[in-house]
Design a protein around this motif. Structure first.
Motif, short mmCIF file in Angstrom:
data_model
loop_
_atom_site.label_atom_id
_atom_site.label_comp_id
_atom_site.label_asym_id
_atom_site.label_seq_id
_atom_site.Cartn_x
_atom_site.Cartn_y
_atom_site.Cartn_z
N ARG A 24 -4.62 5.95 52.17
CA ARG A 24 -5.56 7.36 51.70
C ARG A 24 -5.84 7.14 50.35
O ARG A 24 -6.86 7.38 49.93
CB ARG A 24 -4.35 8.22 52.01
N ARG A 25 -4.91 6.56 49.60
CA ARG A 25 -5.10 6.38 48.10
C ARG A 25 -6.22 5.23 47.89
O ARG A 25 -6.93 5.70 47.09
CB ARG A 25 -3.86 6.01 47.30
N ALA A 26 -6.17 4.30 48.61
CA ALA A 26 -7.05 3.23 48.45
C ALA A 26 -8.58 3.86 48.80
O ALA A 26 -9.70 3.60 48.04
CB ALA A 26 -6.92 2.06 49.12
N GLU A 27 -8.73 4.58 49.92
CA GLU A 27 -9.88 5.26 50.41
C GLU A 27 -10.35 6.20 49.28
O GLU A 27 -11.51 6.42 49.15
CB GLU A 27 -9.80 5.92 51.65
N GLN A 28 -9.48 7.10 48.85
CA GLN A 28 -9.73 8.05 48.01
C GLN A 28 -10.29 7.56 46.67
O GLN A 28 -11.22 8.09 45.89
CB GLN A 28 -8.53 8.86 47.38
N ALA A 29 -9.71 6.46 46.06
CA ALA A 29 -10.35 5.77 44.97
C ALA A 29 -11.55 4.95 45.18
O ALA A 29 -12.24 4.31 44.37
CB ALA A 29 -9.08 4.65 44.45
N ASP A 30 -12.02 5.06 46.42
CA ASP A 30 -13.24 4.33 47.23
C ASP A 30 -13.41 2.77 46.76
O ASP A 30 -14.26 2.18 46.30
CB ASP A 30 -14.70 4.96 46.18
N GLY A 31 -12.36 2.26 46.82
CA GLY A 31 -12.06 0.91 46.61
C GLY A 31 -11.29 -0.01 47.72
O GLY A 31 -10.56 0.57 48.41
N PRO A 32 -11.55 -1.13 47.84
CA PRO A 32 -11.08 -2.15 48.85
C PRO A 32 -9.46 -1.98 48.46
O PRO A 32 -9.10 -1.82 47.33
CB PRO A 32 -11.30 -3.27 48.83
N LEU A 33 -8.48 -1.99 49.28
CA LEU A 33 -6.93 -2.34 49.13
C LEU A 33 -6.68 -3.40 48.12
O LEU A 33 -5.67 -3.35 47.48
CB LEU A 33 -6.20 -2.62 50.34
N ASN A 34 -7.50 -4.59 48.06
CA ASN A 34 -7.10 -5.73 47.24
C ASN A 34 -7.46 -5.34 45.55
O ASN A 34 -7.09 -6.00 44.88
CB ASN A 34 -7.98 -6.92 47.56
N HIS A 35 -7.89 -4.36 45.46
CA HIS A 35 -8.06 -3.69 43.88
C HIS A 35 -7.27 -2.47 43.74
O HIS A 35 -7.57 -1.45 42.97
CB HIS A 35 -9.55 -3.25 43.87
N THR A 36 -6.08 -2.72 44.20
CA THR A 36 -5.00 -1.73 43.99
C THR A 36 -3.88 -2.24 43.23
O THR A 36 -3.82 -3.67 43.09
CB THR A 36 -4.58 -0.96 45.13
N PHE A 37 -2.66 -1.58 42.81
CA PHE A 37 -1.69 -2.23 42.25
C PHE A 37 -0.45 -2.05 43.40
O PHE A 37 0.78 -1.81 42.95
CB PHE A 37 -1.13 -1.47 40.93
N GLN B 221 3.33 5.83 38.20
CA GLN B 221 4.44 5.53 37.61
C GLN B 221 4.89 4.20 37.45
O GLN B 221 6.15 3.76 37.52
CB GLN B 221 5.61 6.36 38.27
N GLY B 222 4.07 3.45 37.23
CA GLY B 222 4.24 1.84 37.46
C GLY B 222 4.28 1.55 35.70
O GLY B 222 4.22 2.29 34.64
N ASN B 223 4.51 0.15 35.50
CA ASN B 223 4.83 -0.56 34.20
C ASN B 223 3.87 -1.60 34.14
O ASN B 223 2.89 -1.86 35.05
CB ASN B 223 6.20 -0.94 33.93
N ASP B 224 3.93 -2.38 33.20
CA ASP B 224 2.89 -3.30 32.75
C ASP B 224 2.81 -4.56 33.76
O ASP B 224 2.07 -5.51 33.71
CB ASP B 224 3.04 -3.89 31.23
N ALA B 225 3.97 -4.70 34.50
CA ALA B 225 4.24 -5.94 35.61
C ALA B 225 2.95 -5.70 36.41
O ALA B 225 2.64 -6.83 37.10
CB ALA B 225 5.34 -5.91 36.06
N ARG B 226 2.26 -4.69 36.63
CA ARG B 226 1.07 -4.31 37.46
C ARG B 226 -0.01 -5.37 36.99
O ARG B 226 -1.08 -5.40 37.72
CB ARG B 226 0.72 -3.00 37.75
N PHE B 227 -0.08 -5.60 35.75
CA PHE B 227 -1.01 -6.78 35.35
C PHE B 227 -1.02 -7.97 35.52
O PHE B 227 -1.75 -8.74 35.26
CB PHE B 227 -1.47 -6.22 33.84
N ILE B 228 0.13 -8.39 36.14
CA ILE B 228 0.13 -9.95 36.21
C ILE B 228 -0.46 -10.31 37.35
O ILE B 228 -0.64 -9.81 38.45
CB ILE B 228 1.75 -10.19 36.79
N ASN B 229 -1.60 -11.32 37.06
CA ASN B 229 -2.56 -11.96 37.81
C ASN B 229 -2.08 -12.85 38.74
O ASN B 229 -1.07 -13.48 38.71
CB ASN B 229 -3.62 -12.17 37.01
#
Length: 164
Positions: free
Chosen positions: A51-64, A79-87
């Motif tokens: 639901r959140r991915a659809e609401q953001a109008d983006g594919p699941l691979n562009h989420t955290f 409610q995440g932290n900077d670890a979400r930016f690890i590529n």
């Protein structure tokens, strides 16, 4: 007694990455096996993640989103932290390990100051891996062994590789 702040103890800094958007870089040498951080965020089920991915109008691979063994998802964008930016990288220097529903990022080898932190996302995508899907999940890590995708091999390919 040394007065240290929370940021002094954090072994990384977030800045722009050549791989993708923001990235996480070592502020100091990180030793092999060291726990770098916990991947934090709101815990949701897959229906809510979709639901959140659809609401953001983006594919699941562009989420955290980070999938857990119990079928739930950690949404690092809430409610995440900077670890979400690890590529992602095909030849990573880190590994994400789940322990009792929590995900910790560990160094697979010594990581030098200034080096970008990364782990292999090995994203599971059950639909056909068409050229268009592979483009959506393209990898830009640039490592010598880059597979060109953040996707995990399909189950049949994983089983065949395991038999070798």
């Amino acid at each position: 007694m040394t007065n240290t702040t929370k940021t002094d103890s954090v072994p990384y800094v977030v800045r722009r990455s050549n791989i993708h958007g923001n990235g996480v870089f070592a502020r100091r040498k990180i030793r092999e096996g060291e726990v770098i951080d916990e991947y934090k965020g709101e815990r949701i089920d897959w229906d809510e993640a979709n639901r959140r991915a659809e609401q953001a109008d983006g594919p699941l691979n562009h989420t955290f989103f980070f999938s857990l063994a119990d079928g739930r998802v950690i949404d690092g964008g809430s409610q995440g932290n900077d670890a979400r930016f690890i590529n992602h990288a095909c030849e990573p220097n880190c590994e994400a390990q789940e322990d009792d529903g929590r995900v910790f990022i560990h160094a697979l080898r010594d990581i030098e100051r200034g080096e970008e932190l990364n782990y292999n996302y090995a994203l599971v995508y059950e639909e056909r891996h068409t050229a268009a899907v592979k483009r959506q999940f393209a990898c830009n890590c640039g490592s010598p062994g880059c597979t060109g995708t953040m996707l995990a091999p399909k189950r049949k390919a994983r089983k065949a590789a395991a038999k070798k």
